[in-house]
Motif scaffolding. Structure first.
Motif, PDB file in Angstrom:
ATOM      1  N   THR A  76       0.844  -1.179   0.000  1.00  0.00           N
ATOM      2  CA  THR A  76       0.000   0.000   0.000  1.00  0.00           C
ATOM      3  C   THR A  76       0.874   1.221   0.000  1.00  0.00           C
ATOM      4  N   ALA A  77       0.246   2.337  -0.300  1.00  0.00           N
ATOM      5  CA  ALA A  77       1.004   3.583  -0.352  1.00  0.00           C
ATOM      6  C   ALA A  77       1.461   4.026   1.023  1.00  0.00           C
ATOM      7  N   HIS A  78       0.858   3.439   2.079  1.00  0.00           N
ATOM      8  CA  HIS A  78       1.186   3.860   3.435  1.00  0.00           C
ATOM      9  C   HIS A  78       2.243   2.984   4.084  1.00  0.00           C
ATOM     10  N   ALA A  79       2.686   1.929   3.416  1.00  0.00           N
ATOM     11  CA  ALA A  79       3.661   1.014   4.013  1.00  0.00           C
ATOM     12  C   ALA A  79       5.072   1.558   3.827  1.00  0.00           C
ATOM     13  N   ASP A  80       5.933   1.234   4.778  1.00  0.00           N
ATOM     14  CA  ASP A  80       7.343   1.613   4.704  1.00  0.00           C
ATOM     15  C   ASP A  80       8.190   0.349   4.685  1.00  0.00           C
ATOM     16  N   TRP A  81       9.234   0.374   3.846  1.00  0.00           N
ATOM     17  CA  TRP A  81      10.141  -0.764   3.746  1.00  0.00           C
ATOM     18  C   TRP A  81      11.402  -0.478   4.545  1.00  0.00           C
ATOM     19  N   TYR A  82      11.855  -1.465   5.306  1.00  0.00           N
ATOM     20  CA  TYR A  82      13.069  -1.353   6.103  1.00  0.00           C
ATOM     21  C   TYR A  82      13.978  -2.527   5.771  1.00  0.00           C
ATOM     22  N   GLN A  83      15.256  -2.237   5.534  1.00  0.00           N
ATOM     23  CA  GLN A  83      16.216  -3.292   5.228  1.00  0.00           C
ATOM     24  C   GLN A  83      17.027  -3.609   6.469  1.00  0.00           C
ATOM     25  N   ALA A  84      17.212  -4.896   6.756  1.00  0.00           N
ATOM     26  CA  ALA A  84      17.929  -5.309   7.954  1.00  0.00           C
ATOM     27  C   ALA A  84      18.693  -6.592   7.665  1.00  0.00           C
ATOM     28  N   GLU A  85      19.702  -6.867   8.487  1.00  0.00           N
ATOM     29  CA  GLU A  85      20.559  -8.032   8.307  1.00  0.00           C
ATOM     30  C   GLU A  85      20.631  -8.820   9.604  1.00  0.00           C
ATOM     31  N   GLY A  86      20.689 -10.131   9.485  1.00  0.00           N
ATOM     32  CA  GLY A  86      20.873 -11.002  10.637  1.00  0.00           C
ATOM     33  C   GLY A  86      21.837 -12.109  10.284  1.00  0.00           C
ATOM     34  N   SER A  87      22.421 -12.726  11.299  1.00  0.00           N
ATOM     35  CA  SER A  87      23.339 -13.838  11.056  1.00  0.00           C
ATOM     36  C   SER A  87      23.299 -14.782  12.240  1.00  0.00           C
ATOM     37  N   ALA A  88      23.770 -15.997  12.012  1.00  0.00           N
ATOM     38  CA  ALA A  88      23.846 -16.996  13.081  1.00  0.00           C
ATOM     39  C   ALA A  88      24.916 -18.005  12.697  1.00  0.00           C
ATOM     40  N   SER A  89      25.445 -18.683  13.705  1.00  0.00           N
ATOM     41  CA  SER A  89      26.497 -19.657  13.480  1.00  0.00           C
ATOM     42  C   SER A  89      25.952 -20.903  12.799  1.00  0.00           C
ATOM     43  N   LEU A  90      26.661 -21.389  11.781  1.00  0.00           N
ATOM     44  CA  LEU A  90      26.265 -22.601  11.074  1.00  0.00           C
ATOM     45  C   LEU A  90      26.463 -23.849  11.932  1.00  0.00           C
ATOM     46  N   SER A  91      27.172 -23.702  13.063  1.00  0.00           N
ATOM     47  CA  SER A  91      27.341 -24.838  13.955  1.00  0.00           C
ATOM     48  C   SER A  91      26.012 -25.279  14.551  1.00  0.00           C
ATOM     49  N   LEU A  92      24.988 -24.416  14.470  1.00  0.00           N
ATOM     50  CA  LEU A  92      23.652 -24.759  14.957  1.00  0.00           C
ATOM     51  C   LEU A  92      22.896 -25.643  13.978  1.00  0.00           C
ATOM     52  N   GLY A  93      23.425 -25.776  12.754  1.00  0.00           N
ATOM     53  CA  GLY A  93      22.694 -26.439  11.682  1.00  0.00           C
ATOM     54  C   GLY A  93      22.123 -25.387  10.752  1.00  0.00           C
ATOM     55  N   THR A  94      22.059 -25.697   9.456  1.00  0.00           N
ATOM     56  CA  THR A  94      21.672 -24.691   8.464  1.00  0.00           C
ATOM     57  C   THR A  94      20.274 -24.137   8.720  1.00  0.00           C
ATOM     58  N   GLU A  95      19.299 -25.008   8.991  1.00  0.00           N
ATOM     59  CA  GLU A  95      17.924 -24.540   9.169  1.00  0.00           C
ATOM     60  C   GLU A  95      17.781 -23.701  10.440  1.00  0.00           C
ATOM     61  N   SER A  96      18.411 -24.151  11.534  1.00  0.00           N
ATOM     62  CA  SER A  96      18.332 -23.382  12.783  1.00  0.00           C
ATOM     63  C   SER A  96      19.039 -22.040  12.628  1.00  0.00           C
ATOM     64  N   ALA A  97      20.175 -22.042  11.927  1.00  0.00           N
ATOM     65  CA  ALA A  97      20.904 -20.795  11.706  1.00  0.00           C
ATOM     66  C   ALA A  97      20.074 -19.838  10.862  1.00  0.00           C
ATOM     67  N   ARG A  98      19.400 -20.368   9.820  1.00  0.00           N
ATOM     68  CA  ARG A  98      18.574 -19.518   8.964  1.00  0.00           C
ATOM     69  C   ARG A  98      17.410 -18.920   9.760  1.00  0.00           C
ATOM     70  N   GLN A  99      16.781 -19.711  10.610  1.00  0.00           N
ATOM     71  CA  GLN A  99      15.647 -19.211  11.384  1.00  0.00           C
ATOM     72  C   GLN A  99      16.104 -18.141  12.377  1.00  0.00           C
ATOM     73  N   GLN A 100      17.246 -18.361  13.031  1.00  0.00           N
ATOM     74  CA  GLN A 100      17.723 -17.377  13.996  1.00  0.00           C
ATOM     75  C   GLN A 100      18.168 -16.097  13.296  1.00  0.00           C
ATOM     76  N   ALA A 101      18.816 -16.234  12.126  1.00  0.00           N
ATOM     77  CA  ALA A 101      19.210 -15.046  11.371  1.00  0.00           C
ATOM     78  C   ALA A 101      17.987 -14.260  10.920  1.00  0.00           C
ATOM     79  N   LEU A 102      16.936 -14.982  10.520  1.00  0.00           N
ATOM     80  CA  LEU A 102      15.702 -14.324  10.090  1.00  0.00           C
ATOM     81  C   LEU A 102      15.044 -13.602  11.264  1.00  0.00           C
ATOM     82  N   GLU A 103      14.995 -14.255  12.424  1.00  0.00           N
ATOM     83  CA  GLU A 103      14.410 -13.637  13.615  1.00  0.00           C
ATOM     84  C   GLU A 103      15.173 -12.368  13.987  1.00  0.00           C
TER      85      GLU A 103
END
Length: 383
Positions: free
Chosen positions: A21-48
């Protein structure tokens, strides 16, 4: 809103398809996590982590953090008071480097007009940063990183400087003396800071865990051993005795150095390693929490001198004081060390001139023109 409300989004790693919508604002952000947690867990934590950062950019504030798991804020204990509603996000980049998974996203956040705006006061209290020592120096033998405390303190000062009024870096540790009779105790160094009028806030801490497993030669040779990085941080008001922030931060990341390596923690190569990047992200969280904890404070100024021209106060432009700001006179008397009585004089003064570290105020009403100022009196800002 809480991170729990984001879990459905965290489980879906594909971009959502909600209309913009015309009223929404986009924000760019970055996250990371250690791959020692496993790829899927690292991806979820980085996303969070990235989604939380996007909400913070949109005006959210962290209100409670009681636990940390694998270096990430625990969803069950993180409350986010957001100024908008997360409607959509798009993952624009994902890559792996130095044992970590990095994820960049753009989040679509709609403003929420029903929420109160975040505090955006101009007052910037002076902060003294105490050196962070190692609670267990023997843990530094791997890598010979005995000067990690000095490097961490310098890195935190670098992160804080653009956003707070960092006035002093103390080359020694200052902590609260818990043995003194009044809770939260009389500060060993905080009272000194207040009496010398150097800084109002005292930021202290201790690095209480950098341990790692002993491990055998095979583990060290063919895998990166995980290492802890844990810090306890306290932010105190040396003038009022209030503890604004006390929080335990913890993360873990692969230690990519050899068992007998001598690591130079002051150099950039260390901070570019997986362990260094993880520690730096933790320090960024600390800096963000410190900025938030002191953002809504009311200015309190000491009276330096009274003359025919007005009152000299020890706060100026460096603390965010500007002409037109109004203050109320408070009579403050010390009953005994650490105990005071305060009485409002109901007399208001207005800032006429603001210099780097002091201001000139003049009476703003009849009471102010008649009131008698005595040693120990202070000025408090009127919001």
């Amino acid at each position: 809103m809480s991170i729990k409300s984001l879990l459905p989004a965290l489980l879906c790693l594909l971009p959502l398809t909600l209309p913009l919508t015309a009223h929404a604002d986009w924000y760019q952000a970055e996250g990371s996590a250690s791959l020692s947690l496993g790829t899927e867990s690292a991806r979820q934590q980085a996303l969070e982590q990235a989604l939380t950062d996007a909400l913070l950019q949109a005006g959210a504030s962290l209100t409670t953090v009681q636990s940390v798991t694998n270096g990430m804020l625990s969803g069950q204990h993180l409350d986010v008071a957001a100024q908008g509603e997360l409607m959509d996000y798009v993952i624009v980049k994902e890559h792996q480097a130095q044992g970590r998974l990095w994820l960049t996203l753009r989040a679509d956040i709609w403003p929420n007009d029903q929420l109160q705006p975040q505090c955006a006061g101009s007052y910037h209290p002076g902060i003294a940063l105490s050196s962070f020592p190692l609670q267990h120096p023997e843990q530094a033998r791997f890598g010979q990183i005995f000067d990690l405390g000095t490097a961490v303190t310098a890195k935190l000062a670098q992160l804080l400087t653009p956003n707070v009024n960092l006035m002093t870096q103390l080359p020694y540790q200052v902590t609260t003396d818990s043995q003194l009779p009044r809770s939260p105790g009389l500060r060993q160094g905080g009272d000194v800071l207040a009496s010398q009028q150097q800084s109002r806030l005292l930021l202290s801490g201790v690095i209480n865990d950098i341990s790692m497993e002993e491990g055998n030669w095979v583990k060290w040779r063919f895998s990166n051993m995980p290492r802890q990085f844990s810090v306890l941080v306290t932010l105190e008001d040396s003038f009022t005795g209030e503890r604004l922030l006390q929080r335990h931060y913890q993360t873990a990341a692969p230690w990519s150095y050899g068992k007998r390596a001598r690591v130079k923690v002051q150099e950039q190569d260390f901070w570019l390693s997986s362990y260094g990047q993880s520690a730096n992200q933790l320090l960024q969280r600390i800096a963000r929490d410190v900025v938030h904890a002191q953002s809504c404070m009311k200015a309190i100024g000491h009276i330096l001198q009274q003359s025919d021209e007005g009152i000299l106060m020890d706060l100026g432009r460096q603390a965010g004081i500007k002409p037109g700001d109004r203050f109320t006179l408070i009579h403050r008397r010390q009953l005994q060390p650490g105990y005071y009585s305060e009485t409002s004089a109901k007399a208001q003064f207005v800032v006429q001139q603001s210099h780097t570290d002091y201001s000139l105020l003049t009476p703003a009403d009849r009471q102010a023109r008649q009131v008698r100022i005595t040693p120990g009196d202070i000025l408090t800002a009127i919001h």
